[in-house]
Design an enzyme around this catalytic site. Structure first.
Site, PDB file in Angstrom:
ATOM      1  N   HIS A  64       0.860  -1.186   0.000  1.00  0.00           N
ATOM      2  CA  HIS A  64       0.000   0.000   0.000  1.00  0.00           C
ATOM      3  C   HIS A  64       0.893   1.232   0.000  1.00  0.00           C
ATOM      4  O   HIS A  64       1.889   1.284   0.723  1.00  0.00           O
ATOM      5  CB  HIS A  64      -0.893   0.003   1.240  1.00  0.00           C
ATOM      6  CG  HIS A  64      -2.002   1.011   1.172  1.00  0.00           C
ATOM      7  ND1 HIS A  64      -1.798   2.346   1.415  1.00  0.00           N
ATOM      8  CD2 HIS A  64      -3.315   0.875   0.893  1.00  0.00           C
ATOM      9  CE1 HIS A  64      -2.953   2.986   1.284  1.00  0.00           C
ATOM     10  NE2 HIS A  64      -3.884   2.116   0.970  1.00  0.00           N
ATOM     11  N   LYS A  93     -15.408   1.224  -8.261  1.00  0.00           N
ATOM     12  CA  LYS A  93     -15.062   2.324  -9.165  1.00  0.00           C
ATOM     13  C   LYS A  93     -15.947   2.288 -10.410  1.00  0.00           C
ATOM     14  O   LYS A  93     -16.281   3.324 -10.981  1.00  0.00           O
ATOM     15  CB  LYS A  93     -13.579   2.217  -9.532  1.00  0.00           C
ATOM     16  CG  LYS A  93     -13.033   3.322 -10.398  1.00  0.00           C
ATOM     17  CD  LYS A  93     -11.523   3.404 -10.275  1.00  0.00           C
ATOM     18  CE  LYS A  93     -10.843   2.132 -10.648  1.00  0.00           C
ATOM     19  NZ  LYS A  93     -10.893   1.859 -12.107  1.00  0.00           N
TER      20      LYS A  93
END
Length: 902
Positions: free
Chosen positions: A132, A561
């Site tokens: 990340h 998304k």
């Protein structure tokens, strides 16, 4: 939480804040300290409604960048320290979920010992760690955090406060002058090392301990003794996930697998050293078996002081052999010139385990069960869990890339009939050709062809190199080191067969090929794709040879998304319903992997709740879930919290497999309601992202470009160099919205969906629709989880700040229009949530979180204010190093404070 504990949290935060303030005053001067304090007081005024966010902005409008950087660092460090306090507080409160409670529930609800044992024997539960961009803290910072946390524990247990505060002052002085994040963009090797850090901190001890606890719970609850088992086996994507990451290659995959192997081998050496010290049994007072004596005689340890200590001698020899394993894994430059070990390394974990079993049998045969059940049992459990590979590293690439590789390989082997290119074939022709190749025992290419320089394009050479490195890892560390090849953006049967051909070519037929369905359309078609795949006798026989198990992965990030929060959640659930039914129809066991991120917009939220929210039949004892970023740090940064989260993980899997966790009165009606809500929500979401000004608004009102430019993570922010949202990676999409405190991926469209659903009937019938939603919230774990996770992310949003980010947009008309859409939908969604749940606020059901947010809010505001000011400067041409670096500090500070921001 009791009032006493709540007071302690407050006092701990004040203590750390006071010491940090003292450090700042000493290191940077009273003027900077007063500036930090003035900022803090203004932020409190804003949080209490006594000032506007713009008033806070004024402080930084003309402030020089050096002082601005110091203020940003101060509030980022405070967020880090506040996390320590809350983590420590969490450890002091009894967990809501535990193995003990779960096994008691199984017994209470009538689960039989045979059913429980059947699920546990076949279960595979895996947290899969992934990289990340905002999780780049260095080991030094982690070690300092750990020490400060221990000092707080000492204070709680009556330690000398003067001594404790003085060491805190020392540690924070060191921390203040240590960079929280690296200056350079982290390499993949850095990210691999960060992932391994959590094994050393907690997972090496806690995962095997959990597996032993499952056996203990079965014995205590059901009176059934199970053999050594590993219900939980961790996984990793770091170094093997090359979907959109050009920096993953054969070298990084090799680094990941070798570093993992070194980590676990060193752990075994360390544990054997401790065991050797502990097993001081003398043959003057105890006996041992002949096979143990033979192991001792073969050890080469003939020290006079140990002539009567056969167990120590046996372990000495085992430790020497395992040390040879470590030596063999060290880089050549580190072992050059050293005398080679005379000990033969262990070839396999099974060989190592056989020697451990010799000791175990001998101890138990001579009434020393209590000794066998201590460290020796822990080592044996670790070997069963980790083998010599530590974790399973997944290979992941998108279907488009796999097809491009197959095209080149088939062209080189002249395998496409009629002189065509592979990509020119119809889908049915591709499938026929691929299956023919999979059924052909001979390789596609001549031996060594894959390693010939310039035989293929650079991209294909790299991809083939990764497969060759994976094959070497399996030869070196066993089949579990590389067990899955995941195909992102799976949309056809050929997408699944293509990597199977490549795996066959390098000798990895045993690796599971896992289709990943992630867009809304692909989720809808997932079951149909598998039905078509299974219709081919070759693949059906392939599954039969694997125990009739089909693994499928579902993508939470790209579906969100693609369709927005509610539509994505329903598409995932509906896809699972279809897959469960298909597998039941074909008598195939479904194993699901979930590509969840830390943020709710990427499938985040409490793991236990998420597992219980799956449809009946979707878990069946096995589940793999990705873990990343700040979530990894929060869950696995300390042994105590790691144990809690691991227990919650397994408890969820067992309960979902053995209990009826979906007590809906009328499933058909519930599903119909969700289809309506998902459709309405998706339409509203498309109105937003389809607005002609949306791309301009998104790219300018959030730090999207800066995330890509400021060395946040090894992976590029987008798969391709376009402005299309579809090509943007999910992490920067979610992270950008969280930085601007808008959090659109976690809630947008829900309010409009509820409003349209309720108003679709005459006014006299609308109350009954509200009641239907309330009933679903009360009885359906899926709906409750969706709404609760949404409320959590909305509580972390701050729409008044989002207005200030909107002011960064060049076109004021676009800024006003899109912001108005967002603000209106936020309020509509907030009201809908309160009406459905009956709560008075977004976090009414979680008072611990409510208090946490209240404490953090005043410390988040300055970071946003600084970020806003510096984004203006940076985009206005101020490219000073300290400007860009301070923006990065604010990003990491906000991500740290919000904890599951991306």
């Amino acid at each position: 939480m009791t009032a006493a504990i709540s007071d302690r949290v407050r006092e701990d935060i004040r203590l750390l804040g006071r010491v940090l303030g003292r450090v700042i005053a000493q290191q940077e001067g009273e003027e900077v300290y007063e500036l930090v304090e003035a900022t803090r007081r203004m932020a409190f005024d804003v949080s209490h409604g006594d000032a506007d966010p713009e008033d806070l902005m004024v402080i930084f409008r003309d402030l020089d960048i050096t002082k601005t950087n110091l203020v940003a660092r101060a509030f980022s460090y405070f967020a880090l320290l506040a996390n320590l306090v809350e983590d420590l507080d969490d450890e002091s409160v009894e967990a809501d979920v535990s193995l003990r409670k779960t096994f008691a529930k199984l017994k209470r609800e009538g689960v039989s010992a045979a059913d429980a044992a059947s699920v546990i024997r076949s279960a595979e539960v895996a947290p899969v760690l992934t990289a990340h961009p905002t999780e780049t803290r260095r080991r030094t910072v982690f070690d300092t955090q750990t020490r400060i946390k221990q000092l707080l524990k000492d204070a709680h247990h009556g330690g000398d406060m003067q001594v404790i505060e003085q060491e805190m002052y020392l540690r924070m002085t060191l921390l203040w002058q240590t960079a929280l994040i690296r200056i350079a963009r982290p390499t993949l090797e850095d990210e691999i090392d960060v992932g391994l850090r959590y094994y050393k901190k907690s997972l090496l001890e806690q995962v095997p301990a959990l597996n032993r606890s499952i056996r203990h719970s079965m014995r205590e609850t059901f009176g059934l003794q199970l053999p050594d088992i590993a219900v939980m086996r961790p996984g990793s994507w770091i170094g093997g996930d090359h979907d959109g990451n050009p920096y993953v290659n054969a070298r990084t995959l090799t680094y990941a697998t070798r570093q993992a192997a070194k980590t676990v081998a060193r752990y075994y050496v360390e544990q054997l050293g401790e065991l050797e010290r502990e097993l001081s049994l003398s043959d003057r007072y105890s006996s041992c078996s002949k096979e143990l004596l033979a192991l001792a005689e073969a050890s080469g340890n003939n020290w006079e002081s140990r002539v009567d200590e056969p167990y120590r001698r046996a372990v000495y020899g085992m430790r020497a052999r395992m040390k040879s394993n470590v030596d063999a894994l060290e880089r050549p430059e580190k072992t050059a010139g050293k005398k080679s070990s005379k000990r033969t390394p262990y070839a396999t974990p099974e060989e190592f385990l056989r020697d451990l079993d010799v000791i175990d049998r001998s101890l138990r045969a001579h009434n020393d069960d209590v000794i066998a059940d201590d460290r020796l049992a822990r080592i044996r459990s670790a070997v069963t869990t980790f083998g010599f590979h530590l974790y399973t590293l997944d290979i992941r690439q998108n279907s488009e890339s796999f097809e491009a590789v197959i095209e080149e390989v088939f062209a080189a082997a002249r395998r496409v009939p009629g002189g065509k290119r592979y990509s020119e074939l119809a889908e049915a022709e591709k499938v026929e050709l691929l299956i023919q190749e999979l059924q052909t025992p001979r390789p596609l290419l001549f031996p060594g062809a894959l390693e010939v320089e310039d035989a293929f394009s650079a991209d294909t050479t790299k991809e083939l190199g990764i497969f060759l490195a994976a094959a070497q890892a399996v030869r070196d560390f066993g089949s579990r080191s590389i067990a899955h090849c995941i195909i992102s953006m799976t949309a056809t049967v050929s997408d699944i067969l293509e990597p199977m051909v490549l795996l066959k070519e390098v000798g990895l037929r045993d690796v599971d090929v896992v289709p990943l369905f992630e867009t809304i359309d692909d989720l809808r078609c997932g079951a149909a794709i598998l039905r078509e795949l299974w219709s081919h006798p070759f693949y059906r026989e392939h599954l039969r040879a694997r125990g009739d198990i089909q693994e499928v992965m579902l993508g939470y990030s790209d579906s969100n998304k693609d369709g927005g929060y509610l539509q994505a959640n329903w598409a995932l659930y509906d896809a699972e319903l279809g897959l469960v039914e298909l597998c039941r129809e074909h008598n195939i066991e479904l194993r699901l992997a979930h590509g969840r991120g830390g943020a709710v917009g990427r499938g985040g939220g409490p793991t236990y709740d998420a597992i219980l929210a799956q449809p009946k039949g979707a878990v069946s004892g096995s589940v793999r879930i990705t873990e990343q970023g700040e979530v990894i740090s929060a869950k696995y940064g300390a042994p105590e919290t790691a144990r809690r989260h691991l227990e919650a993980f397994v408890s969820g899997a067992l309960e979902a497999s053995l209990l009826d966790t979906e007590p809906i009165a009328d499933p058909d009606r519930a599903y119909a309601i969700m289809r309506d809500l998902a459709g309405f929500s998706g339409q509203r979401y498309q109105e937003l992202v389809g607005d002609p000004g949306f791309i301009e608004y998104f790219t300018q009102s959030t730090p999207l470009h800066e995330i890509g430019e400021l060395n946040l993570g090894s992976r590029p922010a987008a798969r391709k160099q376009t402005t299309a949202i579809s090509d943007l990676r999910a992490i920067p999409w979610v992270l950008s919205w969280s930085q601007s405190r808008t959090n659109i991926p976690g809630w947008f469209g829900v309010g409009s969906a509820v409003s349209r659903f309720v108003s679709a009937v005459p006014e006299k019938d609308r109350e009954s629709r509200w009641q239907e939603l309330r009933d679903l919230y009360a009885t359906w774990p899926f709906f409750r989880s969706v709404m609760s996770n949404m409320a959590q992310v909305m509580a972390k949003a701050e729409i008044s700040l989002a207005r200030l980010y909107a002011d960064l947009v060049d076109d004021p008309e676009v800024a006003d229009r899109i912001y108005a859409l967002i603000a209106e939908e936020f309020e509509l969604t907030r009201r809908a949530y309160l009406a459905i749940t009956g709560n008075e606020a977004l976090v009414s059901e979680n008072q611990r979180q409510a208090r946490s947010l209240k404490r953090r809010y005043p410390y988040l505001l300055p970071l946003n204010a600084i970020q806003l000011e510096l984004l203006r400067r940076y985009r206005g041409g101020d490219d000073q190093f300290l400007v860009s670096k301070t923006i990065q500090v604010t990003m990491n500070g906000l991500a740290t404070a919000l904890r599951n921001a991306g």
